[in-house]
Each structure stands twice: as structure tokens, then as C-alpha cells.
Design an enzyme around this catalytic site. Structure first.
Site, PDB file in Angstrom:
ATOM      1  N   ALA A 109      39.651  47.397   7.200  1.00 31.75           N
ATOM      2  CA  ALA A 109      39.515  47.453   8.655  1.00 31.75           C
ATOM      3  C   ALA A 109      38.174  48.031   9.089  1.00 31.75           C
ATOM      4  CB  ALA A 109      40.669  48.264   9.254  1.00 31.75           C
ATOM      5  N   CYS A 110      37.999  49.327   8.908  1.00 32.55           N
ATOM      6  CA  CYS A 110      36.849  50.015   9.491  1.00 32.55           C
ATOM      7  C   CYS A 110      35.526  49.647   8.838  1.00 32.55           C
ATOM      8  CB  CYS A 110      37.069  51.523   9.458  1.00 32.55           C
ATOM      9  SG  CYS A 110      38.515  52.033  10.412  1.00 32.55           S
ATOM     10  N   VAL A 111      35.573  49.025   7.652  1.00 31.52           N
ATOM     11  CA  VAL A 111      34.367  48.450   7.060  1.00 31.52           C
ATOM     12  C   VAL A 111      34.232  46.991   7.471  1.00 31.52           C
ATOM     13  CG1 VAL A 111      33.197  47.837   4.907  1.00 31.52           C
ATOM     14  CG2 VAL A 111      34.337  50.057   5.107  1.00 31.52           C
TER      15      VAL A 111
END
Length: 202
Positions: A109-111
């Protein structure tokens, strides 16, 4: 890839998110991230760090990274996607570089979200795969494959360092680069240390 063309984005390197990393052992991941941060510092690559839910669950930027980057103040955000946070995205854009190097937790997600967004905005994106941690090995691998299919280039931290250095006769960065490799580069680092202490020119 030249250091003067790059900006490094570190996303959610926080203990609370690190607890969820199961794609590979956490300690080597953090060590790799520290080596990448040291590389950025050695080659004067601007660094943007962003965190989320620091005061609720995730905690601050990992101390090992903060120690390497004492002047970098992490940008707190709410969105999973850094690119949807005005302050964080603006900090990346302010570096005025078109090559974005990214590492962080969690790969799924956050990458991957900011990678996909930055690609759409015309950035050339390099994902440092051995500094990214996912919830599962499969989830991590699938996220890497999705980013690569979208146009991101997958690299390792030592590949970034070696591509920046390019030639061990570049004396202005030699000592810093050599020290990073010796400390974090496994057998290759051992070889550099051996060469420095045991092999003498005739």
C-alpha cells in the site's frame, strides 16, 4: 542513474508498521534502509521522509534512520498514498528531480500507491526492493510485480550506491561509499575491507 538527478522518498519506516512485516526478516530490512539513507547522505541526494499515525499507533520514524538523517523532519500525513498528501508531495516536487527512489513499509500500500501515482505524473521511479517490507511474501512480491509492470524499476540498495559511485577512483565520495559497503555489504564489503588492509600496490 546519477545522484544529482534523484530524490529519495522514505515512507512509513515506523515500528508499528514494521510489526506487520512478514515478507522477510525485519532486522536486515532496517539495516538495508539505513544503508540506503547513508548512501543518500554520502551523495547529497535530497531525502523526504513521511510517516502516518505516529501518535496513534505507528510511532516515529525509526531511530536508526533518524540518526543517519538528523536534519530530515518527517512529514506526517493521513492518507496511505503520499502523493495524496499536499505537504509530502510538495516536498518531493520541491527537490526538482525527475528520478524518484522510494523505500518503505508496507509494500502493498504505502509504497506501491505513491509509486503508481508518481509514474502517472511523469517521474522515473526506482523501488528499492530489499528495503521494502510487505505483510506477506506473496503480497510483497505481487506489489513489486504490479509496480514493475506499471513502469517502475526494481533495484537493491547496493545497486543504488554502486551506480552512484560508478568508479572507485571517484575520490570525493570514495571513503563514504566504501565505509557503507564495508559495514552493510556482506561478503562484498568484507572483500573491500580486505583489499584496503592487505593488498598493497607494488
Amino acid at each position: 542513474m546519477k545522484p544529482q538527478d534523484c530524490v529519495l522518498l522514505l515512507v512509513d519506516f515506523q515500528a508499528g508498521l514494521g510489526f506487520g512485516v512478514e515478507s522477510s526478516p525485519r532486522q536486515p530490512l532496517v539495516a538495508n534502509a539505513v544503508a540506503l539513507a547513508k548512501t543518500a547522505a554520502a551523495f547529497s541526494v535530497p531525502v523526504v521522509a513521511s510517516t502516518s499515525a505516529s501518535h496513534v499507533y505507528s510511532g516515529p520514524l525509526l531511530p536508526a534512520l533518524q540518526a543517519v538523517l538528523p536534519a530530515v523532519k518527517s512529514i506526517e500525513r493521513r492518507s496511505m498514498n503520499v502523493w495524496e498528501d499536499e505537504a509530502a508531495r510538495s516536498a518531493v516536487l520541491a527537490a526538482n528531480k525527475k528520478r524518484l527512489i522510494i523505500a518503505g513499509f508496507l509494500t502493498e500500500a504505502c509504497v506501491s500507491f505513491p509509486v503508481l501515482s508518481a509514474l502517472k505524473d511523469g517521474f522515473e521511479v526506482f523501488v528499492v526492493g530489499d528495503t521494502c517490507g510487505g505483510l506477506t511474501p506473496a503480497g510483497h512480491e505481487l506489489a513489486l510485480r504490479r509496480m514493475e509492470a506499471a513502469g517502475a524499476q526494481l533495484v537493491s540498495w547496493i545497486q543504488v550506491l554502486l551506480e552512484f559511485q560508478r568508479d572507485w577512483t571517484h575520490h570525493e565520495t570514495y571513503e563514504a561509499a566504501r565505509a557503507i559497503v564495508e559495514e552493510n555489504g556482506g561478503g562484498y564489503g568484507m572483500g573491500l575491507a580486505y583489499a584496503r588492509t592487505m593488498i598493497h600496490p607494488t
